[in-house]
Design a protein around this motif. Structure first.
Motif, PDB file in Angstrom:
ATOM      1  N   GLY A  40       7.683 -11.890  -2.699  1.00  0.00           N
ATOM      2  CA  GLY A  40       6.507 -12.247  -3.490  1.00  0.00           C
ATOM      3  C   GLY A  40       5.210 -12.265  -2.683  1.00  0.00           C
ATOM      4  N   LEU A  41       4.096 -12.348  -3.425  1.00  0.00           N
ATOM      5  CA  LEU A  41       2.770 -12.292  -2.800  1.00  0.00           C
ATOM      6  C   LEU A  41       2.515 -13.497  -1.893  1.00  0.00           C
ATOM      7  N   GLY A  42       2.983 -14.672  -2.322  1.00  0.00           N
ATOM      8  CA  GLY A  42       2.799 -15.874  -1.496  1.00  0.00           C
ATOM      9  C   GLY A  42       3.498 -15.693  -0.150  1.00  0.00           C
TER      10      GLY A  42
ATOM     11  N   TYR B 287       7.978 -16.254  -4.313  1.00  0.00           N
ATOM     12  CA  TYR B 287       7.012 -17.236  -3.815  1.00  0.00           C
ATOM     13  C   TYR B 287       5.625 -16.742  -4.202  1.00  0.00           C
ATOM     14  N   GLN B 288       4.963 -17.474  -5.065  1.00  0.00           N
ATOM     15  CA  GLN B 288       3.714 -16.996  -5.663  1.00  0.00           C
ATOM     16  C   GLN B 288       2.488 -17.606  -4.984  1.00  0.00           C
ATOM     17  N   LEU B 289       1.534 -16.752  -4.635  1.00  0.00           N
ATOM     18  CA  LEU B 289       0.248 -17.237  -4.121  1.00  0.00           C
ATOM     19  C   LEU B 289      -0.417 -18.122  -5.176  1.00  0.00           C
ATOM     20  N   THR B 290      -0.283 -17.715  -6.424  1.00  0.00           N
ATOM     21  CA  THR B 290      -0.828 -18.493  -7.543  1.00  0.00           C
ATOM     22  C   THR B 290      -0.380 -19.954  -7.487  1.00  0.00           C
ATOM     23  N   ASP B 291       0.906 -20.190  -7.221  1.00  0.00           N
ATOM     24  CA  ASP B 291       1.427 -21.566  -7.218  1.00  0.00           C
ATOM     25  C   ASP B 291       0.802 -22.368  -6.076  1.00  0.00           C
TER      26      ASP B 291
ATOM     27  N   LEU C  12      -7.030  -8.859  -0.229  1.00  0.00           N
ATOM     28  CA  LEU C  12      -7.326  -7.817  -1.220  1.00  0.00           C
ATOM     29  C   LEU C  12      -6.008  -7.141  -1.585  1.00  0.00           C
ATOM     30  N   LEU C  13      -5.772  -6.992  -2.875  1.00  0.00           N
ATOM     31  CA  LEU C  13      -4.539  -6.317  -3.299  1.00  0.00           C
ATOM     32  C   LEU C  13      -4.831  -4.838  -3.549  1.00  0.00           C
ATOM     33  N   GLY C  14      -3.900  -4.026  -3.068  1.00  0.00           N
ATOM     34  CA  GLY C  14      -4.126  -2.591  -3.046  1.00  0.00           C
ATOM     35  C   GLY C  14      -4.096  -1.884  -4.400  1.00  0.00           C
ATOM     36  N   ASP C  15      -3.504  -2.531  -5.410  1.00  0.00           N
ATOM     37  CA  ASP C  15      -3.445  -1.876  -6.722  1.00  0.00           C
ATOM     38  C   ASP C  15      -4.745  -2.003  -7.493  1.00  0.00           C
ATOM     39  N   ASP C  16      -5.610  -2.890  -7.035  1.00  0.00           N
ATOM     40  CA  ASP C  16      -6.837  -3.155  -7.779  1.00  0.00           C
ATOM     41  C   ASP C  16      -8.029  -2.577  -7.039  1.00  0.00           C
ATOM     42  N   ILE C  17      -8.600  -1.526  -7.618  1.00  0.00           N
ATOM     43  CA  ILE C  17      -9.803  -0.955  -7.010  1.00  0.00           C
ATOM     44  C   ILE C  17     -11.004  -1.456  -7.809  1.00  0.00           C
TER      45      ILE C  17
ATOM     46  N   VAL D 216      -1.912 -20.491 -13.169  1.00  0.00           N
ATOM     47  CA  VAL D 216      -0.508 -20.259 -13.530  1.00  0.00           C
ATOM     48  C   VAL D 216      -0.211 -18.761 -13.468  1.00  0.00           C
ATOM     49  N   GLU D 217       0.963 -18.433 -12.962  1.00  0.00           N
ATOM     50  CA  GLU D 217       1.333 -17.026 -12.755  1.00  0.00           C
ATOM     51  C   GLU D 217       1.940 -16.427 -14.025  1.00  0.00           C
ATOM     52  N   LYS D 218       1.323 -15.355 -14.482  1.00  0.00           N
ATOM     53  CA  LYS D 218       1.835 -14.534 -15.593  1.00  0.00           C
ATOM     54  C   LYS D 218       2.324 -15.328 -16.811  1.00  0.00           C
ATOM     55  N   PRO D 219       1.457 -16.192 -17.374  1.00  0.00           N
ATOM     56  CA  PRO D 219       1.894 -16.933 -18.569  1.00  0.00           C
ATOM     57  C   PRO D 219       1.957 -16.028 -19.791  1.00  0.00           C
TER      58      PRO D 219
ATOM     59  N   LYS E 273       0.452 -10.418 -17.224  1.00  0.00           N
ATOM     60  CA  LYS E 273       0.449  -9.497 -16.072  1.00  0.00           C
ATOM     61  C   LYS E 273      -0.247 -10.104 -14.846  1.00  0.00           C
ATOM     62  N   TYR E 274      -0.868 -11.277 -15.031  1.00  0.00           N
ATOM     63  CA  TYR E 274      -1.770 -11.787 -13.988  1.00  0.00           C
ATOM     64  C   TYR E 274      -1.568 -13.271 -13.704  1.00  0.00           C
ATOM     65  N   GLY E 275      -2.154 -13.692 -12.591  1.00  0.00           N
ATOM     66  CA  GLY E 275      -2.390 -15.113 -12.391  1.00  0.00           C
ATOM     67  C   GLY E 275      -3.572 -15.479 -13.272  1.00  0.00           C
ATOM     68  N   ILE E 276      -3.465 -16.605 -13.994  1.00  0.00           N
ATOM     69  CA  ILE E 276      -4.518 -17.011 -14.937  1.00  0.00           C
ATOM     70  C   ILE E 276      -5.064 -18.372 -14.488  1.00  0.00           C
TER      71      ILE E 276
ATOM     72  N   ALA F 232      -8.267 -13.776 -15.683  1.00  0.00           N
ATOM     73  CA  ALA F 232      -7.202 -13.276 -14.813  1.00  0.00           C
ATOM     74  C   ALA F 232      -7.717 -12.997 -13.409  1.00  0.00           C
ATOM     75  N   THR F 233      -6.775 -12.958 -12.462  1.00  0.00           N
ATOM     76  CA  THR F 233      -7.132 -12.783 -11.046  1.00  0.00           C
ATOM     77  C   THR F 233      -6.685 -11.398 -10.568  1.00  0.00           C
ATOM     78  N   PRO F 234      -7.599 -10.435 -10.575  1.00  0.00           N
ATOM     79  CA  PRO F 234      -7.199  -9.078 -10.209  1.00  0.00           C
ATOM     80  C   PRO F 234      -7.259  -8.803  -8.707  1.00  0.00           C
TER      81      PRO F 234
HETATM   82  C1  G1P Z   1      -0.086 -10.096  -8.333  1.00  0.00           C
HETATM   83  C2  G1P Z   1      -0.360 -11.609  -8.400  1.00  0.00           C
HETATM   84  C3  G1P Z   1      -1.114 -11.974  -9.669  1.00  0.00           C
HETATM   85  C4  G1P Z   1      -2.381 -11.129  -9.741  1.00  0.00           C
HETATM   86  C5  G1P Z   1      -2.031  -9.642  -9.707  1.00  0.00           C
HETATM   87  C6  G1P Z   1      -3.280  -8.772  -9.676  1.00  0.00           C
HETATM   88  O1  G1P Z   1       0.866  -9.772  -9.306  1.00  0.00           O
HETATM   89  O2  G1P Z   1       0.867 -12.312  -8.298  1.00  0.00           O
HETATM   90  O3  G1P Z   1      -1.436 -13.339  -9.668  1.00  0.00           O
HETATM   91  O4  G1P Z   1      -3.086 -11.454 -10.925  1.00  0.00           O
HETATM   92  O5  G1P Z   1      -1.269  -9.330  -8.540  1.00  0.00           O
HETATM   93  O6  G1P Z   1      -2.983  -7.417  -9.687  1.00  0.00           O
HETATM   94  P1  G1P Z   1       1.634  -8.344  -9.294  1.00  0.00           P
HETATM   95  O7  G1P Z   1       0.741  -7.388 -10.039  1.00  0.00           O
HETATM   96  O8  G1P Z   1       1.823  -7.966  -7.871  1.00  0.00           O
HETATM   97  O9  G1P Z   1       2.910  -8.581 -10.013  1.00  0.00           O
END
Ligand code: G1P
Length: 294
Positions: A108-110, A228-232, A128-133, A189-192, A169-172, A202-204
């Motif tokens: 997990g991200l955490g 293990y979630q960074l969100t938590d 920075l997460l690589g899927d989000d430009i 909260v993660e992906k409610p 799909k996201y941390g909210i 949402a947290t992109p």
């Molecule tokens: C991760 C995070 C999530 C965040 C998202 C953004 O989820 O756990 O909180 O909102 O990235 O892309 P993933 O998409 O890796 O499942």
């Protein structure tokens, strides 16, 4: 305190992008001719980041190599008088100081962020997460750094509104409104499921964190998806500290899925003055060919 280090987790298997990701790191897949990871690292560099820490896994060597010098290619380009190309690849090789740490299990991200603990030390850092430009004049992560500075170096999480049916799909985040763009967070909260989501903010994938997050990450149990979630950890942190959510400006693309990737490709082609005109012409031609009128 100036933020000099950024963690970029890249250990994911890119299952949404199979079969390409069977043999290629998804971060190396290009938008037009530039690998996606280039845009993420560029955003960090433009924000003043001096060191990038990739949290990596097997099969990702190409990402580290991409930001290294390639003497053989440089010599070849030099011999063939390809000066423009030479300058381009030299620039990439000296863009930023890169280090990497292995995430030995995909937990997990955490967990990924925790893997970089020893590289960070006792200073605030960016994730920075690589899927989000995100495309914007002022880089999204720089906007968050600035907000952090105005709040005595606090943790700041980038947010954007998403349709209700996409909260899973996201941390909210939730919190008290401070101004049009900023919330003081009271929880995350993660992906409610849409019906359980406290908001649609949402947290992109853009975070400014402080080192106290590590001791929380060491203690939290597994959360959503048994990871293990960074969100938590952020949720725990905001119970005792001021943590802010900030609606950053910019066009954001989820390039981890095929449609987001296509949107990014089209927008990047339309923004590039060297590509735009020819691209528009061929788009019109192709729509005609397929009998599509818009
Ligand atoms: C991760 C995070 C999530 C965040 C998202 C953004 O989820 O756990 O909180 O909102 O990235 O892309 P993933 O998409 O890796 O499942």
């Amino acid at each position: 305190m100036k933020i000099k280090k950024a963690i970029i987790p890249i250990a994911g298997k890119g299952t949404r992008f199979l079969p390409a990701t069977k043999e290629i790191a998804k971060e190396i897949i290009p938008i037009i001719n530039v690998p996606m990871i280039h845009y993420i690292v560029e955003e960090a560099c433009e924000a003043g980041i001096e060191q990038v820490i990739f949290v990596t896994a097997s099969g990702k060597f190409a990402v580290e190599d991409y930001f290294d010098r390639n003497q053989e290619l440089e010599a070849f380009l030099e011999r063939n008088n390809k000066h423009k190309e030479l300058e381009l690849i030299r620039k990439i090789g000296s863009m930023v100081d890169v280090t990497s740490v292995r995430q030995k299990e995909q937990l997990g991200l955490g967990h990924a962020v925790l893997c970089a603990k020893n590289m960070i030390g006792n200073e605030p850092f960016a994730v920075l997460l690589g899927d989000d430009i995100v495309v914007n004049q002022t880089p999204a992560i720089k906007q968050l750094m600035d907000v952090s500075l105005t709040h005595s170096g606090a943790t700041v999480i980038g947010v954007m509104e998403v349709p209700r049916n996409e909260t899973n799909k996201y941390g909210i985040v939730k919190g008290e409104v401070i101004n049009e763009k900023t919330l003081r967070m009271t929880g995350m909260v993660e992906k409610p499921k849409p019906e359980d989501a406290p908001t649609n903010l949402a947290t992109p994938g853009r975070y400014i964190l402080t080192p106290e997050i590590f001791s929380i990450l060491e203690k939290i149990p597994r959360g959503a998806g048994n990871e293990y979630q960074l969100t938590d950890a952020i949720n725990v942190l905001c119970q005792t500290r001021d943590v802010y959510a900030y609606r950053f400006e910019g066009d954001r693309y989820d390039t981890g899925n095929v449609h987001g990737y296509l949107d990014a490709t089209i927008d990047f082609a339309l923004r590039d003055p060297e590509v735009r005109e020819k691209f528009l012409a061929s788009l019109k031609q192709r729509l005609n060919k397929h009998g599509i009128s818009l």
